[in-house]
Write an enzyme that holds these catalytic residues in place. Sequence first.
Site, mmCIF file in Angstrom:
data_model
loop_
_atom_site.group_PDB
_atom_site.id
_atom_site.type_symbol
_atom_site.label_atom_id
_atom_site.label_comp_id
_atom_site.label_asym_id
_atom_site.label_seq_id
_atom_site.Cartn_x
_atom_site.Cartn_y
_atom_site.Cartn_z
ATOM 1 N N TYR A 48 0.821 -1.213 0.000
ATOM 2 C CA TYR A 48 0.000 0.000 0.000
ATOM 3 C C TYR A 48 0.858 1.267 0.000
ATOM 4 O O TYR A 48 0.411 2.328 -0.426
ATOM 5 C CB TYR A 48 -0.917 0.030 1.226
ATOM 6 C CG TYR A 48 -1.883 -1.127 1.266
ATOM 7 C CD1 TYR A 48 -3.152 -1.009 0.714
ATOM 8 C CD2 TYR A 48 -1.532 -2.336 1.840
ATOM 9 C CE1 TYR A 48 -4.040 -2.061 0.752
ATOM 10 C CE2 TYR A 48 -2.405 -3.392 1.874
ATOM 11 C CZ TYR A 48 -3.658 -3.260 1.328
ATOM 12 O OH TYR A 48 -4.534 -4.305 1.353
ATOM 13 N N LYS A 94 4.818 -14.978 3.905
ATOM 14 C CA LYS A 94 4.988 -15.850 2.744
ATOM 15 C C LYS A 94 6.505 -15.987 2.542
ATOM 16 O O LYS A 94 7.076 -15.675 1.486
ATOM 17 C CB LYS A 94 4.287 -15.192 1.538
ATOM 18 C CG LYS A 94 4.256 -16.013 0.277
ATOM 19 C CD LYS A 94 3.242 -17.121 0.312
ATOM 20 C CE LYS A 94 3.317 -17.932 -0.985
ATOM 21 N NZ LYS A 94 2.705 -19.247 -0.901
ATOM 22 N N ASP A 146 -1.076 -18.617 2.583
ATOM 23 C CA ASP A 146 -2.017 -19.464 1.843
ATOM 24 C C ASP A 146 -2.574 -20.573 2.737
ATOM 25 O O ASP A 146 -3.778 -20.852 2.729
ATOM 26 C CB ASP A 146 -1.380 -20.031 0.561
ATOM 27 C CG ASP A 146 0.072 -20.458 0.732
ATOM 28 O OD1 ASP A 146 0.648 -20.220 1.814
ATOM 29 O OD2 ASP A 146 0.628 -21.044 -0.206
ATOM 30 N N ASP A 195 -5.343 -7.552 5.533
ATOM 31 C CA ASP A 195 -6.546 -7.016 4.903
ATOM 32 C C ASP A 195 -7.433 -8.173 4.448
ATOM 33 O O ASP A 195 -8.644 -8.233 4.728
ATOM 34 C CB ASP A 195 -6.101 -6.164 3.693
ATOM 35 C CG ASP A 195 -7.211 -5.286 3.153
ATOM 36 O OD1 ASP A 195 -8.339 -5.380 3.657
ATOM 37 O OD2 ASP A 195 -6.945 -4.515 2.208
ATOM 38 N N ASP A 235 -11.030 -10.018 6.486
ATOM 39 C CA ASP A 235 -12.338 -10.096 5.821
ATOM 40 C C ASP A 235 -12.826 -11.543 5.858
ATOM 41 O O ASP A 235 -14.001 -11.818 6.107
ATOM 42 C CB ASP A 235 -12.248 -9.646 4.349
ATOM 43 C CG ASP A 235 -12.638 -8.181 4.184
ATOM 44 O OD1 ASP A 235 -12.444 -7.412 5.160
ATOM 45 O OD2 ASP A 235 -13.129 -7.807 3.103
#
Length: 365
Positions: free
Chosen positions: A142, A189, A221, A245, A249
């Site tokens: 971001y 990751k 993942d 993020d 959710d």
Amino acid sequence: MKKKIIVLPGDGIGREVTSEGKRVLEEIGRQFGREFEFGEGIIGHEAIEKTGTALPDETLEKLRAADAILFGAVGHPKYDNDPSLPVRPEQGLLKMRKELGLYANLRPIRLFDELLGASSIKPEVLRGADILFFRELTGDVYFGEKGKKNDGQTAYDMMIYHAYEVERIAHKAFQAARARRKKVTSVDKANVLESSRLWRRVVQEVGKQYPDVELEHEFVDAMAMKLIQQPRRYDVVVTGNLFGDILTDEASQIAGSMGMLASASVGDSVGLYEPIHGSAHDITGKGIANPLASILSVALMLEISFGWKSESEAVVDAVRQVLKSGYRTADIADASTPKEKILNTRHMGDRVVIQLTQSTVPSTH
Ligand code: NAD
């Protein structure tokens, strides 16, 4: 002393839900003898329309002088459907986080037993799940270098982390774990990404200072799968901006709905409290948005920014009681909810306020 609170309703359902959060704060003031002074600022689409910028300096000045911020959401379909627009509502949100040094986003995944049936996950998998996410908020893709090539065929956003950014949020996660079940899961990751290898190394170093807290690592993942397969495994989860993020959710399904998840963004100065959901264009103006995430954000504000635990618990208890009485907004209703118990935004706010007046033992400070 009066607490100065700036309300930033923002766009879409932002105003509908923050109005209810504000009413709950006012009621807490009455019940517990606390004084609030409210102000308001503009951000997002509304600010772009009025001033040409998504976070005007005037708003930023008000925020810097506040004791806490109650934020709704930003976003408008106009921008979602036209990626070429140079000024976008979300820029206001990112700038606000950066300018105010709000680097840690706390997202408690709290499951009210009454909503076990509202999730698409099986109740026996969900029961007892209680996770506290720490999402890093001012780094990652971001805020890394971004750009596009002149040919219009290539674009990039750099995933970048500095050690100090990882270190400070890792400390917050370990400290929080000490007051909970003493386990931190760090998500990255690291098998593929250099920035994740730095993330993992720094978290391990910080972890050595907390020998009483168990530290485990998950690849993002695998985490995406395990989070809904075995949500009870997790206590405190710490992760970067992008992974956080997406995972939070996903985790909203553990709490039943996006409309139930509150968050706190903290860092160097003033704290900001907001639902995790966006401006929800599909239901804007219908008066049916669930205000409970905003109301639960108020509970976080009372505890984190002001250290008022009883007041905070009173809000959470009031929400629990309202749910126990069977009241629902449409997003958390199921086939067994009687029609007369499905409330609109305002009436759900009314219920919580009434509950507060009935169950709180007033005290003076
Ligand atoms: P969203 O969170 O706004 O909505 C996703 C779905 O959840 C929608 O079906 C919506 O109706 C439902 N929902 C969300 N909040 C609800 C509530 N309180 N009560 C009942 N149902 C609720 O996400 P989206 O649709 O992907 O994005 C809409 C806009 O919001 C976009 O412009 C996006 O950029 C913006 N956005 C802003 C923020 C923020 O301000 N923090 C966060 C996410 C998305």
